[in-house]
Design an enzyme around this catalytic site. Sequence first.
Site, PDB file in Angstrom:
ATOM      1  N   ARG A 185      18.986  -8.694 -18.495  1.00  0.00           N
ATOM      2  CA  ARG A 185      20.236  -9.461 -18.385  1.00  0.00           C
ATOM      3  C   ARG A 185      20.003 -10.953 -18.612  1.00  0.00           C
ATOM      4  O   ARG A 185      20.623 -11.786 -17.956  1.00  0.00           O
ATOM      5  CB  ARG A 185      20.890  -9.256 -17.009  1.00  0.00           C
ATOM      6  N   TYR A 229      29.351   6.724 -14.828  1.00  0.00           N
ATOM      7  CA  TYR A 229      30.580   5.921 -14.914  1.00  0.00           C
ATOM      8  C   TYR A 229      31.758   6.741 -15.427  1.00  0.00           C
ATOM      9  O   TYR A 229      32.894   6.563 -14.987  1.00  0.00           O
ATOM     10  CB  TYR A 229      30.356   4.710 -15.831  1.00  0.00           C
ATOM     11  N   ASP A 270      26.942  -4.037 -23.928  1.00  0.00           N
ATOM     12  CA  ASP A 270      26.884  -3.329 -22.651  1.00  0.00           C
ATOM     13  C   ASP A 270      26.607  -1.868 -22.926  1.00  0.00           C
ATOM     14  O   ASP A 270      26.927  -1.367 -24.015  1.00  0.00           O
ATOM     15  CB  ASP A 270      28.192  -3.478 -21.867  1.00  0.00           C
ATOM     16  N   ARG A 312      25.673 -14.402 -16.653  1.00  0.00           N
ATOM     17  CA  ARG A 312      26.445 -15.360 -15.851  1.00  0.00           C
ATOM     18  C   ARG A 312      25.637 -16.440 -15.154  1.00  0.00           C
ATOM     19  O   ARG A 312      26.192 -17.436 -14.722  1.00  0.00           O
ATOM     20  CB  ARG A 312      27.284 -14.593 -14.818  1.00  0.00           C
ATOM     21  N   ARG A 336      32.408 -17.656 -21.826  1.00  0.00           N
ATOM     22  CA  ARG A 336      33.284 -16.714 -21.121  1.00  0.00           C
ATOM     23  C   ARG A 336      34.595 -17.339 -20.647  1.00  0.00           C
ATOM     24  O   ARG A 336      35.546 -16.630 -20.330  1.00  0.00           O
ATOM     25  CB  ARG A 336      32.534 -16.075 -19.957  1.00  0.00           C
TER      26      ARG A 336
HETATM   27  O1  CP3 Z   1      20.160  -7.877 -20.881  1.00  0.00           O
HETATM   28  C1  CP3 Z   1      20.975  -8.527 -21.573  1.00  0.00           C
HETATM   29  O2  CP3 Z   1      21.042  -9.776 -21.566  1.00  0.00           O
HETATM   30  C2  CP3 Z   1      21.863  -7.762 -22.550  1.00  0.00           C
HETATM   31  C3  CP3 Z   1      23.145  -7.413 -22.109  1.00  0.00           C
HETATM   32  C4  CP3 Z   1      23.452  -6.309 -21.098  1.00  0.00           C
HETATM   33  C5  CP3 Z   1      24.643  -6.325 -20.311  1.00  0.00           C
HETATM   34  N1  CP3 Z   1      24.696  -5.141 -19.628  1.00  0.00           N
HETATM   35  C6  CP3 Z   1      25.637  -7.402 -20.315  1.00  0.00           C
HETATM   36  C7  CP3 Z   1      26.640  -7.492 -19.242  1.00  0.00           C
HETATM   37  C8  CP3 Z   1      22.757  -5.123 -20.796  1.00  0.00           C
HETATM   38  C9  CP3 Z   1      21.416  -4.625 -21.308  1.00  0.00           C
HETATM   39  C10 CP3 Z   1      23.570  -4.398 -19.868  1.00  0.00           C
HETATM   40  C11 CP3 Z   1      23.192  -3.079 -19.345  1.00  0.00           C
HETATM   41  C12 CP3 Z   1      23.994  -2.454 -18.279  1.00  0.00           C
HETATM   42  N2  CP3 Z   1      25.356  -2.555 -18.061  1.00  0.00           N
HETATM   43  C13 CP3 Z   1      23.475  -1.543 -17.320  1.00  0.00           C
HETATM   44  C14 CP3 Z   1      22.030  -1.078 -17.236  1.00  0.00           C
HETATM   45  C15 CP3 Z   1      21.125  -2.068 -16.622  1.00  0.00           C
HETATM   46  C16 CP3 Z   1      21.419  -2.416 -15.192  1.00  0.00           C
HETATM   47  O3  CP3 Z   1      21.651  -3.604 -14.935  1.00  0.00           O
HETATM   48  O4  CP3 Z   1      21.340  -1.537 -14.339  1.00  0.00           O
HETATM   49  C17 CP3 Z   1      24.539  -1.141 -16.482  1.00  0.00           C
HETATM   50  C18 CP3 Z   1      24.458  -0.188 -15.316  1.00  0.00           C
HETATM   51  C19 CP3 Z   1      25.728  -1.770 -16.967  1.00  0.00           C
HETATM   52  C20 CP3 Z   1      27.108  -1.639 -16.447  1.00  0.00           C
HETATM   53  C21 CP3 Z   1      27.704  -2.951 -16.089  1.00  0.00           C
HETATM   54  N3  CP3 Z   1      28.216  -3.845 -17.005  1.00  0.00           N
HETATM   55  C22 CP3 Z   1      27.880  -3.532 -14.802  1.00  0.00           C
HETATM   56  C23 CP3 Z   1      27.470  -2.864 -13.514  1.00  0.00           C
HETATM   57  C24 CP3 Z   1      28.509  -4.790 -14.981  1.00  0.00           C
HETATM   58  C25 CP3 Z   1      29.025  -5.782 -13.944  1.00  0.00           C
HETATM   59  C26 CP3 Z   1      28.273  -6.557 -13.118  1.00  0.00           C
HETATM   60  C27 CP3 Z   1      26.903  -7.013 -13.552  1.00  0.00           C
HETATM   61  O5  CP3 Z   1      25.945  -6.390 -13.090  1.00  0.00           O
HETATM   62  O6  CP3 Z   1      26.788  -7.992 -14.315  1.00  0.00           O
HETATM   63  C28 CP3 Z   1      28.665  -4.978 -16.367  1.00  0.00           C
HETATM   64  C29 CP3 Z   1      29.255  -6.156 -17.036  1.00  0.00           C
HETATM   65  C30 CP3 Z   1      28.269  -6.976 -17.793  1.00  0.00           C
HETATM   66  N4  CP3 Z   1      27.396  -6.475 -18.712  1.00  0.00           N
HETATM   67  C31 CP3 Z   1      28.099  -8.394 -17.705  1.00  0.00           C
HETATM   68  C32 CP3 Z   1      27.084  -8.716 -18.622  1.00  0.00           C
HETATM   69  C33 CP3 Z   1      26.563 -10.091 -18.942  1.00  0.00           C
HETATM   70  C34 CP3 Z   1      28.911  -9.360 -16.857  1.00  0.00           C
HETATM   71  C35 CP3 Z   1      30.189  -9.567 -17.589  1.00  0.00           C
HETATM   72  C36 CP3 Z   1      30.864 -10.891 -17.390  1.00  0.00           C
HETATM   73  O7  CP3 Z   1      30.533 -11.843 -18.124  1.00  0.00           O
HETATM   74  O8  CP3 Z   1      31.751 -10.951 -16.542  1.00  0.00           O
END
Ligand code: CP3
Length: 343
Positions: free
Chosen positions: A23, A147, A72, A27, A36
């Site tokens: 990640r 999900y 994502d 944020r 954003r």
């Molecule tokens: O790693 C990176 O920088 C690449 C981008 C990336 C995102 N999500 C961006 C994102 C990657 C590789 C993911 C994977 C992801 N998404 C997983 C597997 C890895 C993990 O963390 O367990 C899972 C379970 C998700 C599902 C998901 N998407 C969740 C639970 C959330 C919300 C809260 C959070 O943890 O950030 C998201 C949204 C999301 N995906 C955001 C980002 C940057 C936040 C969105 C925003 O800007 O509001």
Amino acid sequence: MNDLFLRACRREPVRRTPLWIMRQAGRYLPEYRKVREEVDFLTLCRTPELAVKVTLQPIDRFGLDAAILFSDIMTPLESLGVRLDFRPGPVVAEPLRERASVEALRVPDEGEIAPFAVEAVGLLARELADRVPLIGFAGAPLTLAAYLVEGRGSKSFPRLRALLHAEPETADLLLERLAEMTVRYLRAQIRAGAQAVQLFDTWAGLLSEREYRRFALPPVRRIMKALGGLGAERIYFAPEASAFLPALGEVEAEVQGVGWRTGLARAREVLGERFALQGNLDPAVLLTRPEVIEAEVRRILVEAGPRGHVFNLGHGILPETPIENVEALVSAVREGAAREAGS
Ligand code: CP3
């Protein structure tokens, strides 16, 4: 091209341990939050130029050793007919609760699965050509199914676990369709220039070893096998799977990601020398102070040893992480790694 990351994935000798951060675009970065303010998360994912811009932010700021596509795990599911939203985690408009809705999922051709993400990979591969390798990614079938069945994030995804027990054939059908979609999607990313791919199986650790072997492992094995020989390093990340570590060894991959609750030495002992290991600093350590971060980085470098280790967190970086602490992590890995190699 800085090839430390690819060399470490292949367990080749490196002059220092490479680092990227799960990640890493997100944020905690002020420049990400700025983007954003103008666009919602899904629009950001669906606009290749913006996805490229955000992917490069942590590379430009910290000089990390690999970039990961900004997207994502849930975005490719829209091409199967799933309606999605992010608040901020994924929300599925019509959760899959019956066989008929699983049967209605249509796996599209390779070119129709999140084409915007594949386009972003192509743009990034060109942009990064003489800088660092690009990692593509997808969610593993069980984690996507979690999900889809639950409808949103959950502490322990009880509806998913109930489905596995009550309707195993429906669960198999869903997992098979997701596996087929994922093979096509990751193959497209590799063809577009991704030099490594990571399969995120965040929720696999919710299962018992029996259910993991019965439901989650077969589609993961199928995906990784299908991606062999395409020239990309394969990373499997099942972070909370310490209850069934030996089962992970059955996945055909170059790298195993290790969550922060599993010691790297234990992962090495169980998985042997066939895999490089990636991880596994507890993301909470980045909420502390530089001295604490440095000490923990050194401990992890010693535990991992100099070969076949990609430094990373044991899970995604927390949004409240101070930038100075990420800087401390980057210099600790660079200096600590050099010192370990020299001693
Ligand atoms: O790693 C990176 O920088 C690449 C981008 C990336 C995102 N999500 C961006 C994102 C990657 C590789 C993911 C994977 C992801 N998404 C997983 C597997 C890895 C993990 O963390 O367990 C899972 C379970 C998700 C599902 C998901 N998407 C969740 C639970 C959330 C919300 C809260 C959070 O943890 O950030 C998201 C949204 C999301 N995906 C955001 C980002 C940057 C936040 C969105 C925003 O800007 O509001």
